[in-house]
Design an enzyme around this catalytic site. Structure first.
Site, short mmCIF file in Angstrom:
data_model
loop_
_atom_site.label_atom_id
_atom_site.label_comp_id
_atom_site.label_asym_id
_atom_site.label_seq_id
_atom_site.Cartn_x
_atom_site.Cartn_y
_atom_site.Cartn_z
CD GLU A 192 42.22 43.98 39.40
OE1 GLU A 192 42.94 43.14 39.96
OE2 GLU A 192 41.90 43.90 38.20
CD GLU A 203 43.94 37.69 33.13
OE1 GLU A 203 42.82 38.17 33.33
OE2 GLU A 203 44.95 38.01 33.78
CG ASP A 217 39.98 38.30 38.72
OD1 ASP A 217 40.90 38.22 39.55
OD2 ASP A 217 40.12 38.78 37.59
O1 GCW Z 1 42.22 40.30 38.47
C1 GCW Z 1 43.01 40.07 37.36
C2 GCW Z 1 43.75 41.36 37.13
C3 GCW Z 1 45.00 41.18 36.31
C4 GCW Z 1 45.83 40.07 36.92
C5 GCW Z 1 45.02 38.80 36.93
C6 GCW Z 1 45.76 37.64 37.60
C7 GCW Z 1 48.21 39.93 37.06
O2 GCW Z 1 42.88 42.28 36.52
O3 GCW Z 1 45.68 42.41 36.30
O4 GCW Z 1 47.05 39.90 36.27
O5 GCW Z 1 43.84 39.00 37.68
O6 GCW Z 1 45.49 37.41 38.77
O7 GCW Z 1 46.58 37.03 36.98
#
Ligand code: GCW
Length: 725
Positions: free
Chosen positions: A417, A315, A389
């Protein structure tokens, strides 16, 4: 006999005192978490406790033992309704003796050698025994921190009204690393935080120490959490500069007596950003020297610094692949820097390649398995519980068991989340229990995920909200995380039971219904959000609310990529005819997931593309089963509402109304998820909703066009609330 008027007056006054419920004595604002220490309500138990705990014997004043003593003094005062004097020696029946063999001659003289061996470096022994003919209870450990953990455990026994007779237990953590990861930014915001701002007041540190820091540490110690990563994995190199390190050191000083080590996230490009180097190449000698010097500097100010957590090449974060090096090159660079000081590096397996892979969920497995054995011994690979995730349900991550020569830790989200964030009631212990107990078969039957890991990290759900976690029930997830990190063999039910008794009441009329609600809650969320193995169907960006139609941008971050909905059916074919992600699992798990007749319904659409009218094991078609699950999710929330409403007179008004209001939001939003999802799937299946199915409140376009408020921390859509049902 009629009491004299004078007596009657006294008597009614007494009744009045006794009848005043706790709420009028202090706001039920959630600040005390599960460490409430309210008077033991059961009279017989109270008498038993008062008879068995009459004095507290602590020999040493070392910081951690002082913390244990203070906790016991405050806890016993609250629970027993009177002060328990601190004494230097056992002088009467009912002594509570607390210490290590090294700090207490009384403890050293007790026959506890075997038990202490079992307790290990962090565990403890609690035992009822006689000391020189006097009845006593001892809380003993090899190290001070074990005593502190034992003190909290003893208080927990009293808070849950456990009998003290024949008390004899040894408890030791099953995992060495039990960490909370804060996704806290240096500007005070919290990524995916739903409970206010960051607790860390960087601008005021190191001079001003907020009292919340020690309450935070107490709460962690009470459940055995032994480390905290202070900063976001989307890292800022500033935290590694001298000005910030003194602030970190100040926090470490507060946390130290509670056994809580401090860790930081390391931005891979820090040598460039704060070191002025032209490169961050892990094989460059200048870079290696810079990190070694940085580690020396950190350990000079924080001698017990835990180490680094790194998110690299994911990311947009920098990493070794920017220099055509491997994750092992990157991790080893930092590992070598902290090794002389005994530090560790936690290297995340949550990676995103720069191009869209054929199947997003395979990437970590494909990148990391070939590196097994290439990491230094002080590197742990930190693996999310599932390969995608933090979804409400995923299969276990295929890396568990697949890297036998590399220490792994599991990462879970305590912050929700993807499970309703601050507002929805979702008790996460069942989710974590499911993953811990999943059998990878990597080394034959019984190769559970729990056995494949050496630590666990939970992405924290705490912030500056008065109640720490944004809602009363979110506190239960912090609690459960710690308890499971300590002992993953504990059942969700046992943890819920403890938490309810400590937080709400020991009254069985409260414990039973609340436990049922909590245990049903996660499955309810799965059902109304992503039933039958669906995943990643939420709105873009803030991830709150349904967005099964999300498309555009990077494909493997869209809902349509994961649902694969089409006119034929629904679900991602991960068998050999599709992405073949099943190959990443050991036999027989691979076959179990790959075959339609053995894949669990709960993961069906994760692994298979299933025709809308195909029959499932239940005899119902996919379409029928989907509709049923979405409805079951909504119905469970309604049942939770009824259950909660039934507790109106058992729970204080403040918490009753707070939770009631959140459940109202949850019910409306469960319908929102159901209606938006069902209508969207119907646009592919073209199958009707049965006449008795609860009709969606709006047409599909209404849901698609719904725009939530811009405040990313509270992206609630008032429009979906509608009339309460
Ligand atoms: O689930 C995703 C989140 C991001 C997060 C990423 C990760 C910190 O939406 O906000 O970044 O995972 O775990 O690196």
């Amino acid at each position: 006999m009629r009491p004299s008027p004078r007596l009657a007056f006294r008597f009614s006054w007494l009744v009045w005192v006794v009848a005043v419920p706790p709420r009028t004595r202090g706001a039920e604002d959630g600040y005390d978490l599960w460490l409430r220490y309210r008077p033991v309500a059961d009279a017989a138990r109270l008498a038993e406790y008062r008879a068995n705990i009459t004095q507290l014997v602590v020999a040493s004043d070392a910081p951690t033992l002082r913390a244990a003593r203070n906790e016991l003094v405050a806890g016993l005062r609250g629970l027993l309704g009177r002060d328990v004097p601190v004494a230097g020696a056992v002088s009467r029946d009912g002594a509570l003796v607390v210490g290590t063999p090294a700090s207490s001659r009384v403890v050293a003289a007790l026959p506890l050698a075997d038990a202490l061996r079992q307790a290990g470096p962090e565990g403890f022994v609690i035992r009822a025994l006689a000391i020189r003919g006097r009845r006593a209870i001892v809380v003993a450990a090899n190290r001070d921190v074990g005593v502190l953990y034992g003190a909290f455990h003893l208080l927990r026994l009293l808070q849950t009204q456990a009998p003290l007779a024949e008390l004899s237990l040894v408890s030791a953590p099953r995992l060495g690393l039990r960490l909370l990861d804060h996704w806290d930014n240096v500007n005070g915001t919290v990524e995916r935080g739903y409970a206010g701002a960051s607790l860390w007041e960087w601008a005021r540190l190191p001079d001003s120490i907020n009292p919340r820091y020690s309450d935070y540490a107490r709460a962690n110690a009470s459940v055995g959490i032994n480390g905290v990563v202070l900063t976001n994995v989307n890292a800022n190199a500033l935290i590694l500069t001298p000005a910030y390190l003194v602030k970190v050191a100040a926090l470490a000083r507060v946390f130290r007596p509670y056994g809580l080590k401090v860790y930081l996230t390391a931005r891979f490009s820090a040598p460039i950003e704060i070191g002025g180097l032209p490169t961050a190449d892990p094989l460059d000698s200048g870079v290696r020297g810079w990190w070694a010097a940085k580690a020396d500097e950190i350990y000079r100010v924080i001698p017990d610094f835990g180490g680094f957590l790194v998110k690299a090449n994911s990311e947009g974060q920098p990493g070794p692949q920017d220099y055509h090096r491997t994750h092992a090159d990157g991790a080893n660079l930092l590992a070598d820097a902290v090794a002389p000081h005994g530090g560790v590096v936690m290297w995340r397996a949550f990676v995103y390649s720069s191009h869209v892979p054929t199947d997003r969920v395979m990437q970590a497995g494909d990148e990391f398995v070939p590196l097994d054995g290439a990491f230094r011994s002080n590197v742990l690979i930190q693996v999310k519980h599932g390969p995608l995730d933090f979804q409400p349900r995923e299969p276990f991550h295929p890396l568990f068991g697949a890297m036998p020569r590399t220490p792994l830790m599991m990462e879970v989200q305590v912050t929700k989340e993807y499970l309703g964030q601050d507002s929805h009631l979702a008790f996460l212990a069942p989710l974590w229990e499911e993953v811990f107990q999943a059998d990878t078969y990597a080394h034959g039957p019984g190769s559970t995920v729990a056995n494949a890991i050496q630590g666990i990290a939970g992405v924290a759900n705490v912030g500056t909200d008065r109640d720490w976690t944004g809602s009363d029930f979110n506190q239960a997830n912090w609690y459960a995380f710690g308890r499971l990190a300590w002992d993953h063999m504990l059942s969700s039910a046992a943890i819920a039971d403890e938490w309810i008794r400590m937080t709400f009441s020991n009254d069985p009329r409260v414990v039973g219904p609340l436990e049922a609600m909590m245990l049903a809650s996660r499955e309810a969320v799965v059902n109304y959000m992503t039933p039958l193995g669906l995943a990643h169907q939420m709105a873009r960006g803030h991830h709150y609310g349904p967005g099964p139609w999300v498309t555009g941008g990077r494909a493997d971050q869209t809902s349509v990529y994961f649902s694969r909905a089409d006119s034929v059916g629904l679900g991602f074919d991960r068998t050999a005819s599709g992405s073949n992600a099943v190959r990443q699992y050991a036999l027989p798990v691979r076959h179990r997931f790959a075959r339609r007749d053995s894949v669990p319904d709960a993961l069906l659409l994760w692994f298979h593309h299933v025709g809308w009218s195909e029959r499932l094991r239940s005899g119902r078609t996919l379409w029928e089963e989907l509709l049923r699950r979405y409805q079951a999710g909504v119905d469970t929330v309604r049942w939770m509402q009824r259950t909660w409403n039934g507790l109106e007179h058992q729970v204080d008004g403040e918490r009753f109304h707070r939770v009631q209001a959140l459940l109202r939001i949850q019910e409306a939003e469960a319908r929102w998820w159901r209606d938006a999802s069902v209508l969207y799937w119907q646009s592919f299946s073209h199958l009707p909703l049965p006449p008795d199915y609860e009709a969606p409140a709006h047409p599909l376009d209404w849901y698609r066009q719904l725009r939530c408020p811009a405040d990313l921390r509270r992206p609630r859509c008032d429009a979906v609330m509608g009339a309460p049902k």
